[in-house]
Design an enzyme around this catalytic site. Structure first.
Site, PDB file in Angstrom:
ATOM      1  N   GLU A 274       0.825  -1.220   0.000  1.00 53.16           N
ATOM      2  CA  GLU A 274       0.000   0.000   0.000  1.00 53.16           C
ATOM      3  C   GLU A 274       0.858   1.269   0.000  1.00 53.16           C
ATOM      4  O   GLU A 274       0.869   2.019   0.978  1.00 53.16           O
ATOM      5  CB  GLU A 274      -0.955  -0.002   1.203  1.00 53.16           C
ATOM      6  CG  GLU A 274      -2.022  -1.070   1.105  1.00 53.16           C
ATOM      7  CD  GLU A 274      -3.027  -1.032   2.243  1.00 53.16           C
ATOM      8  OE1 GLU A 274      -4.165  -1.478   2.036  1.00 53.16           O
ATOM      9  OE2 GLU A 274      -2.687  -0.564   3.349  1.00 53.16           O
ATOM     10  N   GLU A 364      -6.598  -6.928  -1.222  1.00 50.89           N
ATOM     11  CA  GLU A 364      -7.318  -6.810   0.040  1.00 50.89           C
ATOM     12  C   GLU A 364      -8.699  -6.254  -0.232  1.00 50.89           C
ATOM     13  O   GLU A 364      -8.839  -5.130  -0.717  1.00 50.89           O
ATOM     14  CB  GLU A 364      -6.584  -5.878   1.019  1.00 50.89           C
ATOM     15  CG  GLU A 364      -5.218  -6.358   1.467  1.00 50.89           C
ATOM     16  CD  GLU A 364      -4.557  -5.395   2.431  1.00 50.89           C
ATOM     17  OE1 GLU A 364      -5.289  -4.649   3.125  1.00 50.89           O
ATOM     18  OE2 GLU A 364      -3.307  -5.372   2.485  1.00 50.89           O
TER      19      GLU A 364
END
Length: 1086
Positions: A274, A364
């Protein structure tokens, strides 16, 4: 097929596949082997016939495409002079390669990374070893379940729900605890996980960071790095690059032999986590990480997870092979679990705009939520409502409707953030409100995921679909605009999937509608016999058309939902389900002579197609059609959720024997038990293994040559009459009853506590001569001290990064010495208690109210009471500070380098002399407990002495019940220790928890079970007071030691209580769980 193996076009070799009877002409222009033309339908036809019992016995499973891949790989290694360049493998990376490269077969529409053909992809999905695969995955962090024997338990539960993959974060701080040390022993190991995945048939996407976020301290970055590295973390800073090398090389060494290319489960590796691609230092960091993998024997694709629609890592420096995006549409506050955010409506359009040539990947997607400290924190039960079955049904299927074919739900099993694992924003439990609860029980969310998983496993046509349009664009026509429908269609088979939800995805209204569908029999409106399709509030449905099941059976359309479609024992089997309060229908081609037809249904046949209507009110399981060729079943939704479809594996000598599509496509249906872990057929006996917690009716659909059934090795007597009402062949019905032992477990009472004071540091005469002198005047931590005399009092600078740290500041006092100012940083929800000599001054409280009103450091004035100072003599300030973990990456650069400790110190007059600091024995370089690891202990005197460890002799301690608190209602720290015995026979899984009082009192406590810090209770904040502890930490057959370090933060009585509770009892489990709880040793503990 024809394959040219040289530049001489006359030199050809004919490879002929008798099964398919197809020849394809290839060429080898410019020294590269290519295919001029290949029918893409071969990919589908080369898959194992779904659920064919015979198919699993064929040694040559992969078909023509796979043969070509292998030959082309060999040829390309021989004839290719350079790796091909494309946007996924830019030319700038060519100089980084040390391994031979391979070319992707041209003309087949597939892309690869130039290093292997075992993992390819196109715009639809991954292709693993020639098989098109929908990656249906759940997140599992092994470090949050530090008992390797239980990893198989989680993987079996993952597989039983129809998943075929997991995503895994290793934890750098645990594996690389100090410079030059890489430790893959015990629960830090990867090999046991890889072996369990192979045994279960689960693929793995490995996400080793180094930064993983994951609501863990410093986002997983080793604590030593946060103070020893001067450069900016997660950039191309040279000292940061040097710092992560050993860890990444260790990951590579552990993983290379377990890549899919070598028969292992690992199919991809994610780069960091991320992160933004800008500024350039970020991109260069990714490039450097990638170069290490590319210069190793890692050949599988590299991936990235963009935290939002940022277009990161698709192109340019640091671009990866496969782009993915994370999404958490409900956020992370479960306080109002009935209030939804709407679905994200631009998933598909975003993907088409930025990365249309690759499969749509969600590394995710929300599978729950973390929960924060604070008295108003909702707790995980509320998170399990917010992201519960309705959320899973609407939001997961909406994700499918965006044509995503690689999906990982975060988390599927959350586990426990024991010891110093948490970052400051979360408490010990990492249950996450997930489908598998922290104590490993299946939650209310599990059945919906299982219904979805079995549908996906049953529906290979869904692995390759075009997004055709939706009801807003006019492509799909619905009779009621309140319904929103998206159409996906397989371009080869024309099987279609109409995914319906409420137009307002948050609506709880009942919406009815009809749908115009396109089928092989023409265009028409469905349903044709019943009044409508019904969405019961927050609900989604999949209406299928031209849907195949078994070897040759077809569904023209179905408004009932598909649970299972396949072949069992030579029969085509279809299991549908629907809402008991609504009607639904299916139109399909039935064959054979029916022997059983269910009640509560109505059927009409025309032109060889039978339309079956399921009337409202159907409860339980009914048989719709039972012939020697077909079996069609129907049940209500809840009943469908009680069914399992364990795969029947082939001989272990076959590569990928336990993997669906690869080693087997044979499965059965089993209804009733709490869990069915696996099934095998030997001769005429079906052996089922699983778990029971109650008496149930066992229902089995198996090949008709199965004549007997065993459950956990025990033969079961069949109910022949009940079976004959289900099906005339291959059916088995029986009553399963757990043994009486299940009801006989009672937890032992926690009594006979022994007590000792654990704060000698405030006593007169205590010597800190052996403590670390805190005399640094510089620090690599960018958040500098506020005030003082230039000395830096940050724990990490002295190797004391985690858990409780004690500081002692020496000074001479005069009559003018009246107060001290201290700025203390411990992270959200911390506390620090301060004494002068042996006199309590006050406690500074960090704060959190469900991640609001966060206070991670304090700046307080402490007045010295009359009589507390020794004028003209040495006095000591003692600070007992709790470190709640290091921050994760955030908007401020290097937040992971958190300044835990004392950021300011100043007497109202005069100066401090020496400052001493003490954390866990040995710091992060020479910590003692190599099994439990660097994050298990802190600096309390009792911890330093090893009082929390099993085997420490407390015979000289006084008897004092935990509920009595500390003597004389003082502020301080005391250790309470007791032991208890467990005797739980093999064959039982008994989740247990330690439960404190659910009150708000000014105390903090650390719970140790057999030496493991399994809980941090903050009574004045909450919310956690129940702490699950797993078998393996608990010794099911032996003496167990429990210790509580009780910190009373105010001079008043505190009355904590603690009891051991049994959460549930299951007859079954994986068995063979070993304990690894090293006992007390005097070495280093004096």
């Amino acid at each position: 097929m024809r394959l040219k193996t040289s530049r001489n076009s006359s030199n050809t070799t004919l490879l002929h596949n008798l099964e398919h009877g197809i020849n394809a002409l290839g060429s080898a222009e410019n020294g590269k082997a290519t295919l001029d033309a290949v029918d893409l339908k071969l990919l589908q036809s080369d898959m194992l016939p779904l659920s064919s019992p015979a198919s699993s016995r064929f040694p040559n499973r992969r078909g023509l495409c796979w043969v070509l891949f292998v030959i082309l790989s060999i040829l390309c290694i021989l004839v290719s002079s350079a790796r091909p360049s494309n946007i996924f493998s830019p030319p700038s990376h060519l100089d980084l390669l040390s391994e031979p490269t391979v070319d992707v077969p041209a003309g087949m529409g597939f892309t690869g990374n130039g290093r292997t053909n075992d993992v390819l992809w196109d715009e639809y999905s991954l292709v693993i070893k020639g098989q098109r695969v929908f990656i249906h995955s759940g997140e599992f962090h092994t470090f949050r379940l530090p008992v390797p024997g239980l990893w198989l338990d989680i993987l079996q539960k993952v597989k039983a729900a129809g998943f075929n993959a997991i995503s895994v974060y290793p934890h750098m701080a645990l594996i690389n605890p100090s410079p030059g040390v890489v430790d893959f022993n015990d629960y830090r190991a990867l090999e046991p996980l890889y072996e369990a995945a192979k045994q279960t048939g689960i693929w793995i996407v490995l996400r080793p960071g180094p930064y993983i976020n994951a609501e863990t301290t410093a986002g997983g970055i080793s604590h030593w790095i946060t103070s020893e590295v001067a450069g900016e973390l997660r950039t191309n800073a040279t000292d940061w690059r040097a710092a992560w090398q050993d860890y990444v090389q260790g990951i590579i060494t552990q993983t290379v032999p377990y890549q899919v290319t070598q028969g292992g489960p690992v199919i991809a590796i994610q780069i960091d986590n991320e992160y933004s691609q800008e500024p350039a230092t970020h991109a260069e960091y990714f490039r450097e990480l990638e170069s290490v993998y590319l210069n190793s024997s890692i050949v599988i694709p590299l991936t990235a997870n963009d935290p939002g629609e940022n277009r990161a890592w698709i192109n340019g420096t640091g671009a990866v092979n496969i782009y993915g995006m994370d999404s958490y549409p409900q956020g992370f506050d479960c306080s109002n679990p009935d209030v939804w955010n709407p679905v994200v409506t631009d998933y598909y359009s975003y993907h088409e705009a930025v990365d249309p040539g690759q499969p749509w990947y969600f590394p995710e997607f929300q599978g729950g939520s973390f929960d924060a400290w604070g008295p108003t924190a909702p707790g995980y039960d509320q998170c399990r409502i917010l992201t519960g079955p309705d959320f899973e049904n609407v939001f997961n299927l909406h994700l499918w409707a965006s044509n995503a074919k690689l999906i990982n739900y975060y988390m599927l099993y959350g586990g426990t953030s024991w010891g110093a694992l948490p970052f400051p924003g979360v408490y010990t439990s990492y249950d996450y409100g997930s489908a598998i609860a922290e104590n490993r029980e299946l939650s209310v969310k599990y059945p919906e995921l299982k219904r979805q998983g079995l549908f996906l496993r049953s529906s290979p046509d869904f692995y390759k679909t075009d997004w055709v349009g939706n009801s807003t664009s006019g492509t799909v026509s619905v009779s009621n605009a309140a319904a929103f429908v998206t159409l996906l269609r397989n371009p080869d088979s024309t099987a279609s999937f109409y995914i319906a939800r409420q137009g307002n995805s948050t609506s709880t209204d009942v919406t009815t509608f009809k749908l115009n569908v396109t089928t092989s029999a023409g265009n028409f409106e469905v349903p044709r016999l019943t009044s409508s399709i019904t969405l019961w509030g927050r609900q989604s449905k999949i209406i299928v058309t031209d849907y195949s099941f078994g070897s040759s059976s077809k569904v023209l359309y179905s408004t009932a939902q598909v649970l299972f479609a396949g072949q069992i024992g030579g029969r085509d089997v279809l299991f549908l389900y629907g809402d008991p309060a609504a009607e639904s229908e299916v139109a399909l081609t039935l064959s054979g002579t029916p022997r059983i037809q269910g009640a509560g249904v109505y059927s009409v046949s025309s032109n060889g197609v039978t339309t079956v209507t399921f009337l409202a009110g159907i409860q339980g399981l009914i048989t719709i059609w039972d012939s020697s060729e077909q079996l069609v079943l129907y049940s209500d939704t809840d009943m469908a959720g009680t069914f399992w479809s364990p795969e029947i594996p082939v001989d272990d000598s076959v590569e990928f024997a336990n993997y669906w599509q690869f080693g087997t496509n044979s499965s059965i249906l089993v209804g009733g038990p709490y869990l069915v872990r696996n099934a095998t057929i030997t001769g005429s006996t079906l052996a089922l293994r699983g778990d029971l917690n109650d008496s149930v009716q066992l229902t089995v659909i198996a090949p008709d040559d199965v004549k007997s059934v065993t459950w956990n090795g025990i033969p079961i007597s069949a109910d022949v009459a009940a079976a004959s009402n289900l099906t005339a062949q291959g059916g088995f019905v029986a009553q399963l009853n757990p043994s009486s032992t299940v009801l006989g477990f009672t937890p032992p009472a926690l009594t006979n506590w022994k007590y000792a004071d654990s704060l000698p540091e405030i006593r007169s005469g205590f010597s800190d001569a052996d403590w670390t002198l805190a005399n640094h005047t510089t620090t690599n931590i960018p958040f500098k001290p506020y005030y003082g005399d230039g000395r830096v009092l940050y724990g990490c600078d002295y190797e004391y990064c985690e858990n409780i740290v004690l500081w002692r500041g020496h000074f001479n006092a005069t009559e003018n010495t009246q107060s001290v100012n201290l700025s203390i940083n411990g992270g959200e929800a911390f506390a620090a208690t301060v004494w002068v000599n042996d006199v309590f001054l006050n406690t500074s409280y960090g704060n959190s109210t469900n991640n609001q009103n966060i206070l991670e450091e304090t700046d307080d004035k402490f007045d010295f009471p009359a009589g507390s100072l020794l004028y003209g003599q040495e006095n000591v300030i003692t600070i007992l500070q709790d470190n709640m973990g290091l921050n994760e990456s955030g908007s401020v650069i290097d937040e992971e380098k958190s300044p835990r400790g004392v950021r300011g110190f100043m007497l109202n007059t005069g100066d401090f002399g020496a400052w001493k600091v003490q954390g866990k024995v040995g710091g992060y370089t020479n910590y003692l407990d190599k099994v439990r690891g660097v994050l298990n202990e802190g600096g309390l005197y009792g911890e330093r002495m090893g009082w929390h460890l099993p085997g420490f002799d407390t015979s000289s301690w006084v008897l004092r019940d935990l509920s009595e608190g500390l003597p004389n209602a003082t502020a301080g720290v005391g250790f309470f220790v007791t032991t208890f015995n467990l005797s739980i026979p093999d064959g039982f899984d008994v989740p247990m928890s330690f439960v404190f009082d659910d009150t708000s009192q000014p105390y903090r406590s650390q719970l140790y079970v057999n030496g493991w810090m399994m809980g941090k209770r903050v009574s004045n904040l909450g919310p956690q007071y129940q702490f699950p502890v797993q078998q393996g930490i608990l010794d099911y057959n032996g003496i167990n030691t429990v210790a509580v370090a009780l910190w009373a933060m105010e001079p008043q009585a505190v009355t904590p209580t603690l009891q051991l509770t049994i959460d549930s009892v299951y007859e079954g489990g994986v068995g063979g769980i070993e304990t690894n709880n090293p006992p007390w040793s005097p070495e280093g503990r004096s």
